[in-house]
Design an enzyme around this catalytic site. Structure first.
Site, PDB file in Angstrom:
ATOM      1  N   HIS A  54      19.270  64.893  -2.442  1.00 16.78           N
ATOM      2  CA  HIS A  54      18.725  64.525  -1.135  1.00 16.78           C
ATOM      3  C   HIS A  54      19.537  63.413  -0.482  1.00 16.78           C
ATOM      4  CE1 HIS A  54      15.499  64.789   1.779  1.00 16.78           C
ATOM      5  NE2 HIS A  54      15.373  63.479   1.782  1.00 16.78           N
ATOM      6  N   SER A  99      14.848  67.681   7.081  1.00 22.43           N
ATOM      7  CA  SER A  99      13.769  68.434   6.438  1.00 22.43           C
ATOM      8  C   SER A  99      12.734  67.497   5.838  1.00 22.43           C
ATOM      9  CB  SER A  99      14.355  69.302   5.318  1.00 22.43           C
ATOM     10  OG  SER A  99      14.942  68.463   4.329  1.00 22.43           O
ATOM     11  N   HIS A 100      11.510  67.992   5.747  1.00 31.35           N
ATOM     12  CA  HIS A 100      10.470  67.331   4.954  1.00 31.35           C
ATOM     13  C   HIS A 100       9.681  68.425   4.248  1.00 31.35           C
ATOM     14  CE1 HIS A 100       8.569  63.111   4.798  1.00 31.35           C
ATOM     15  NE2 HIS A 100       9.841  63.043   4.470  1.00 31.35           N
ATOM     16  N   ASN A 101      10.427  69.274   3.518  1.00 27.64           N
ATOM     17  CA  ASN A 101       9.840  70.479   2.946  1.00 27.64           C
ATOM     18  C   ASN A 101       8.910  70.204   1.766  1.00 27.64           C
ATOM     19  OD1 ASN A 101      11.503  71.782   4.787  1.00 27.64           O
ATOM     20  ND2 ASN A 101      13.127  72.122   3.300  1.00 27.64           N
ATOM     21  N   HIS A 102       9.427  69.509   0.761  1.00 40.41           N
ATOM     22  CA  HIS A 102       8.627  69.288  -0.444  1.00 40.41           C
ATOM     23  C   HIS A 102       7.357  68.481  -0.156  1.00 40.41           C
ATOM     24  CE1 HIS A 102      12.106  70.994  -2.305  1.00 40.41           C
ATOM     25  NE2 HIS A 102      11.657  70.808  -3.530  1.00 40.41           N
ATOM     26  N   SER A 318       7.866  53.847   1.922  1.00 41.88           N
ATOM     27  CA  SER A 318       6.893  53.508   2.961  1.00 41.88           C
ATOM     28  C   SER A 318       7.550  53.681   4.322  1.00 41.88           C
ATOM     29  CB  SER A 318       6.409  52.068   2.787  1.00 41.88           C
ATOM     30  OG  SER A 318       5.679  51.926   1.590  1.00 41.88           O
ATOM     31  N   GLY A 538      23.430  66.346  10.133  1.00 44.97           N
ATOM     32  CA  GLY A 538      22.442  67.288   9.628  1.00 44.97           C
ATOM     33  C   GLY A 538      21.856  66.831   8.319  1.00 44.97           C
ATOM     34  N   SER A 541      18.712  70.487   2.205  1.00 45.69           N
ATOM     35  CA  SER A 541      17.488  70.536   1.406  1.00 45.69           C
ATOM     36  C   SER A 541      17.607  71.688   0.420  1.00 45.69           C
ATOM     37  CB  SER A 541      16.264  70.730   2.311  1.00 45.69           C
ATOM     38  OG  SER A 541      15.099  70.905   1.532  1.00 45.69           O
TER      39      SER A 541
END
Length: 743
Positions: A54, A99-102, A318, A538, A541
């Protein structure tokens, strides 16, 4: 609470605790070699997050180098928070997708919301004011209760954050396929506007300068979020719910305004968002980029939980936090600016000249590591690659699948009800897309358009990717993804400027997955070069798998284009009766990966539609010239569902219809998804100009004042007759109907 006793350096090695953090045996040995000693628990944590896929792109960096990143208008390429492209008049556009997939798979509302927050910070940390948000979403089939829950919560999270922070969510795409059932994809894009003089860099320059922390306090949310995003999802992933961050959009709004005021001060040296890997990545990357070091006293880090360890403070993700570097002696100016917005700026360290990240806690040095080892010099792998058996089977098929259609009207109505094609009004009606009052073309057309106040210019923006094509043929699919994004920009009256991409793939340690990544980046690179769209940034992920099953290769393309004159803005809707309807480009019997194939067979197979990039470029340039000449009333990319769906979409909600004559085999003419094709309408008085500018245009018919789609063949036989109301009901009702289903 934190651990009662952290493992010793010896225990970290002997008990192989580093493996739980995501480091391999070889990587841990490399850390030991770099330091000349065993790393302690905190230092092991620093390396584990910075060397995660990541943060380091260790499995993809070799492929990313293929992308063209330079261009006459590129002011900032990959390497900073976001890329920047010049748009004239000393202004530039800043944009990035991530991305914020997981996190969204585990905690969909907060996962999606914090994805929006993170991409906003990437843009305003460059000194730009965010003017729009877009997203690209992938889910399983809406017949599944779990998928419906994920879908509803992700959309609510995006809306909740974007609406509160006051940035319009103007566009995007949503697609549905079974492969995303356990691993949805949530990609968020932000576009910002900046004056050249305000461009900032995330660099820690100037020995002795002060490192300051601005924004929300640090808690235990998101610890090891970067590592979590670098592994496959499994049944055990539910237990990692605490790794998902919690967002506060009101704090973000204050931070945004404070940062945009800070950049006006020459006391500011550098600024970077605390994103993935939090304080670790922001401090190490800012120092590494500047060729400097940073010493931080963690006792001064604002903490919202008691007893936090150095490990927890450095790895916390955070939200709503920035790290800034300020000229020594001018700290109070910065504190005063930030205080005006109700925030605190706290001195946590200083810039050094030893290229080390040194952390102090309670009077002791708790970490002392080279910044380059954490950032630039992370290991890079070129994984083995293997052609998948399914691809060889598809390519060797002697004949390609061609459907037999019994009823053209029923087929069209069924396609309009497919969630990937159906109206996404249920989604975008939850977004405030008019806040800031600059949105000219709202969600639902080929691209969103936002005007630039004080000028005649506007920006067109889109996100695109047909992952089915990429599954069938990653290289061809990669070309199509870039071409389709550019097509959508051109259909809106813009010239494509550049690309930000989000590469969503499975586990790269599997040779077949790495092959998909390798081939698709080959195709994307070739298309970017041919179409003149440099990649300015970019996100990658990987490990998007659930219990060993990967998602389709999904390189989402975010693209922005410049419309030189707002008078050139074009939408997909037919405008008035009497306008002539043309199709640019010919249909071929190409149904591999098509919506029709999925509808009829329940799965996809065969070959992806072919694409000729030289033809693509020529048609885009000619259409744009015709638009600028005032010879085009509407323009629409022919994509999922083929010409029939494009015709239907062009008259949705309008008091118009269309009479069309097709020449050729009906199924191919109406439903094939051949590439480089456009559906346009032309004012009758502009016919000669249009035909002189566009070579491959075929006259199909004309717009009528009767809200009905009539299609005949050249012999006068009726092929299809459907009222706009029938089509509208199927198209608009599909997703709300599925969401109400209790199946």
């Amino acid at each position: 609470m934190s651990l009662h006793r952290e493992p010793t350096a010896t225990e970290v090695k002997e008990q192989k605790i580093y493996r739980e953090m995501g480091l391999t045996d070889e990587e841990f040995a490399l850390v030991e070699s770099i330091l000349g000693r065993l790393p302690n628990y905190t230092e092991t944590g620093l390396f584990s997050v910075m060397w995660s896929e990541h943060c380091s792109y260790k499995n993809s960096k070799v492929l990313l180098k293929k992308f063209p990143i330079d261009g006459d208008k590129v002011l900032q390429g990959p390497g900073e928070g976001a890329g920047i492209i010049d748009i004239g008049d000393e202004q530039a556009v800043v944009f990035k997708i991530e991305s914020h997939n997981h996190p969204s798979a585990i905690e969909p509302y907060q996962g999606a919301a914090t994805g929006v927050g993170g991409i906003l910070r990437d843009v305003f940390s460059m000194g730009a004011r965010p003017i729009s948000l877009l997203n690209s979403l992938r889910f399983g089939e809406l017949t599944s209760p779990k998928v419906r829950y994920l879908f509803e919560e992700v959309v609510a999270g995006i809306a909740g954050y974007g609406n509160c922070v006051g940035v319009p969510t103007v566009g995007g795409e949503v697609q549905f396929d079974p492969c995303y059932e356990g691993n949805p994809l949530v990609n968020a894009m932000c576009v910002g506007l900046i004056d050249h003089k305000d461009i900032q860099k995330g660099q820690a320059k100037g020995v002795g300068n002060t490192v300051m922390y601005v924004g929300a306090s640090t808690g235990r949310d998101g610890i090891h979020g970067a590592t979590f995003a670098s592994e496959e999802l499994s049944e055990a992933s539910e237990e990692k719910r605490p790794a998902v961050q919690v967002g506060d959009p009101f704090m973000e709004k204050l931070l945004l305004e404070a940062c945009l005021e800070l950049i006006k001060s020459d006391a500011l040296v550098g600024i970077q968002d605390m994103g993935a890997a939090g304080l670790t990545s922001s401090s190490a990357e800012m120092a590494s980029k500047a060729g400097s070091g940073i010493e931080m006293n963690l006792d001064h880090v604002p903490q919202r939980e008691k007893g936090m360890t150095p490990y927890e403070m450095m790895l916390s993700e955070s939200q709503e936090r920035m790290l800034i570097v300020v000229k020594k002696g001018r700290e109070q100016e910065i504190k005063d600016i930030v205080a005006h917005w109700g925030l605190h700026a706290v001195e946590v360290g200083q810039v050094t000249d030893d290229k080390k990240l040194r952390l102090l806690h309670k009077g002791e040095v708790v970490a002392d590591v080279p910044v380059d080892a954490l950032a630039e010099d992370a290991p890079v792998y070129h994984k083995p690659s293997k052609v998948p058996a399914y691809y060889e089977a598809f390519q060797s098929e002697k004949t390609q699948w061609i459907p037999t259609i019994a009823n053209v009207k029923d087929t069209l109505l069924s396609l309009l009800q497919q969630p990937t094609i159906a109206s996404k009004e249920w989604v975008y009606e939850q977004y405030d897309y008019m806040v800031q009052t600059n949105t000219v073309v709202s969600p639902g057309s080929d691209a969103a358009v936002v005007r630039i106040r004080g000028t005649k210019k506007a920006l067109a923006m889109t996100t695109d990717c047909n992952s089915r094509y990429l599954f069938l043929d990653p290289e061809v699919g990669g070309k199509i993804a870039i071409a389709e994004a550019a097509r959508n920009i051109v259909c809106s009256g813009g010239v494509p400027l550049g690309v930000t991409d989000c590469l969503n793939y499975g586990n790269p340690e599997k040779p077949e997955i790495f092959w998909q990544l390798e081939k698709s980046t080959d195709g994307m690179s070739e298309a970017c070069r041919e179409l003149g769209t440099p990649v300015i940034g970019g996100n990658v992920s990987l490990y998007n798998e659930t219990n060993g099953v990967a998602v389709y290769p999904t390189p989402v393309i975010g693209m922005v284009g410049l419309i030189e004159d707002v008078g050139h803005i074009t939408t997909q809707a037919f405008k008035k009766a009497g306008d002539l309807i043309y199709v640019i480009g010919e249909a071929k019997a190409e149904f591999g990966g098509s919506e029709l194939q999925k509808l009829v067979n329940g799965e996809i197979s065969g070959k992806a539609p072919a694409i000729d990039l030289a033809v693509e470029k020529k048609r885009q340039e000619q259409l744009l010239e015709a638009i600028r000449a005032g010879a085009v009333a509407s323009a629409h990319d022919i994509a999922e569902g083929g010409l029939a769906v494009a015709l239907a979409e062009s008259m949705m909600g309008e008091a118009v219809g269309a009479d069309v004559v097709i020449d050729g085999e009906w199924t191919t003419e109406l439903f094939a998804e051949s590439q480089s094709r456009f559906l346009v309408s032309v004012p009758k008085e502009k016919q000669a100009i249009f035909e002189s500018l566009v070579e491959d245009a075929i006259h199909l018919g004309q717009v009528t004042d009767h809200p009905q789609l009539n299609i005949q063949d050249v012999n006068g036989a009726q092929v299809l007759q459907a009222s706009v109301n029938e089509m509208l009901e199927a198209w608009k009702g599909a997703i709300p109907c599925l969401l109400k289903s209790k199946a």
